[in-house]
Write a protein that holds these residues in place. Structure first.
Motif, PDB file in Angstrom:
ATOM      1  N   CYS A   8     -12.127   2.570   6.271  1.00 35.92           N
ATOM      2  CA  CYS A   8     -11.450   1.277   6.216  1.00 35.92           C
ATOM      3  C   CYS A   8     -10.056   1.450   6.817  1.00 35.92           C
ATOM      4  CB  CYS A   8     -11.366   0.768   4.778  1.00 35.92           C
ATOM      5  SG  CYS A   8     -10.408   1.828   3.697  1.00 35.92           S
ATOM      6  N   CYS A  10      -7.249  -0.067   5.506  1.00 35.77           N
ATOM      7  CA  CYS A  10      -6.255  -0.543   4.541  1.00 35.77           C
ATOM      8  C   CYS A  10      -4.975   0.278   4.693  1.00 35.77           C
ATOM      9  CB  CYS A  10      -6.770  -0.396   3.120  1.00 35.77           C
ATOM     10  SG  CYS A  10      -8.365  -1.176   2.878  1.00 35.77           S
ATOM     11  N   CYS A  53      -6.394   0.014  -1.311  1.00 35.99           N
ATOM     12  CA  CYS A  53      -7.762  -0.439  -1.072  1.00 35.99           C
ATOM     13  C   CYS A  53      -8.137  -1.413  -2.188  1.00 35.99           C
ATOM     14  CB  CYS A  53      -8.720   0.746  -1.054  1.00 35.99           C
ATOM     15  SG  CYS A  53      -8.565   1.710   0.444  1.00 35.99           S
ATOM     16  N   CYS A  61     -10.807  -4.545   1.604  1.00 31.69           N
ATOM     17  CA  CYS A  61     -11.241  -3.185   1.918  1.00 31.69           C
ATOM     18  C   CYS A  61     -12.738  -3.173   2.242  1.00 31.69           C
ATOM     19  CB  CYS A  61     -10.949  -2.268   0.728  1.00 31.69           C
ATOM     20  SG  CYS A  61     -11.624  -0.634   0.956  1.00 31.69           S
ATOM     21  N   CYS A 102     -14.202   5.649  -0.375  1.00 29.71           N
ATOM     22  CA  CYS A 102     -13.416   5.894   0.823  1.00 29.71           C
ATOM     23  C   CYS A 102     -13.633   7.335   1.300  1.00 29.71           C
ATOM     24  CB  CYS A 102     -11.941   5.631   0.550  1.00 29.71           C
ATOM     25  SG  CYS A 102     -11.579   3.867   0.550  1.00 29.71           S
TER      26      CYS A 102
END
Ligand SMILES: [Zn+2]
Ligand SMILES: [Zn+2]
Length: 257
Positions: free
Chosen positions: A202, A204, A208, A213, A222
């Protein structure tokens, strides 16, 4: 109406269904309609309804049932498959083969491909990857789970609408979520090979959070590829020794698949 048509041969009287609104009432002549459609079509309607459009089973996004209904009327393969669906708790390999073929036709009527995974790949390539996931048929694993849910629906209660479940739902395409509620178990395997999953990321910047996200919104942890490396959504580092054999067998599974 579908239930009436499927059941009317068991009811020894002329059957009508009242429908419409308060001011505009209509009576459908179910018995005559079922004679027009024929026993084989009526027999398969309930199976078709469970597979495509009933409220308590997952459905195929953006796919109408009318095309399939037309097909059911013309094609014995469809009638046989939907007649067979729900006759036992299991979805046999032979039945699943037919369901795969039917699903392929739903997404590409002209196709000769009879396996959903193959068709997914073909459609993806034909559109050079410019394709929404709802334009592709579900993968084989997802479709199988869906067929299990349709089967459960068909077998729960003699006249469909009694007990919602008689078997353990977690054996039939469902699972219990964190709050103990029933949720759809979309697939048994991983959505992609491990090597691909580790490359997802992601972008972000500060934190997140849902809904921004992309890791969180897809229910993923993640990875090292995510921009932010300090978020709460990172996978906890696993003990290398204890997990070694597990992760190895996972890789084997994927290769076999
Ligand atoms: Zn994120
Ligand atoms: Zn992330």
């Amino acid at each position: 109406m579908v239930l009436c048509l499927g059941m009317c041969h068991k009811i020894p009287s002329h059957l009508f269904q009242k429908c419409g609104t308060k001011n505009r009432t209509r009576f459908l002549d179910i018995t005559t309609l079922s004679r027009t459609l024929g026993g084989s079509v009526c027999d398969s309607l309930i199976g078709m309804h469970a597979f495509y459009s009933c409220d308590t089973v997952s459905a195929f996004a953006g796919r109408g049932k009318m095309t399939t209904l037309k097909q059911v009327k013309m094609d014995k393969t469809y009638q046989d498959a939907f007649h067979e669906l729900g006759r036992s708790w299991e979805v046999s390999p032979e039945l699943f083969e037919k369901l795969q073929e039917i699903t392929c036709h739903m997404y590409l009527p002209s196709t000769h491909t009879t396996e959903v995974n193959k068709l997914r790949y073909e459609l993806f390539c034909a559109r050079r990857g410019e394709v929404e996931s709802s334009q592709l048929p579900p993968c084989e694993d997802c479709l199988f789970m869906h067929a299990l849910r349709a089967t459960t629906r068909l077998r729960s209660g003699e006249v469909w609408q009694s007990q919602p479940f008689v078997a353990n739902p977690t054996d039939c395409g469902w699972m219990t979520d964190e709050d103990g509620k029933l949720a759809v178990n979309w697939m048994r395997g991983s959505p992609a090979p491990d090597a691909v999953m580790q490359l997802l990321s992601c972008k972000c910047v500060r934190s997140c959070e849902l809904p921004k996200c992309t890791c969180l919104s897809n229910g993923l942890k993640c990875t090292d590829m995510c921009r932010l490396q300090t978020c709460q959504n990172k996978a906890i580092e696993e003990e290398p020794v204890a997990q070694q054999s597990d992760s190895e067998s996972d890789v084997d599974d994927i290769e076999e698949d």
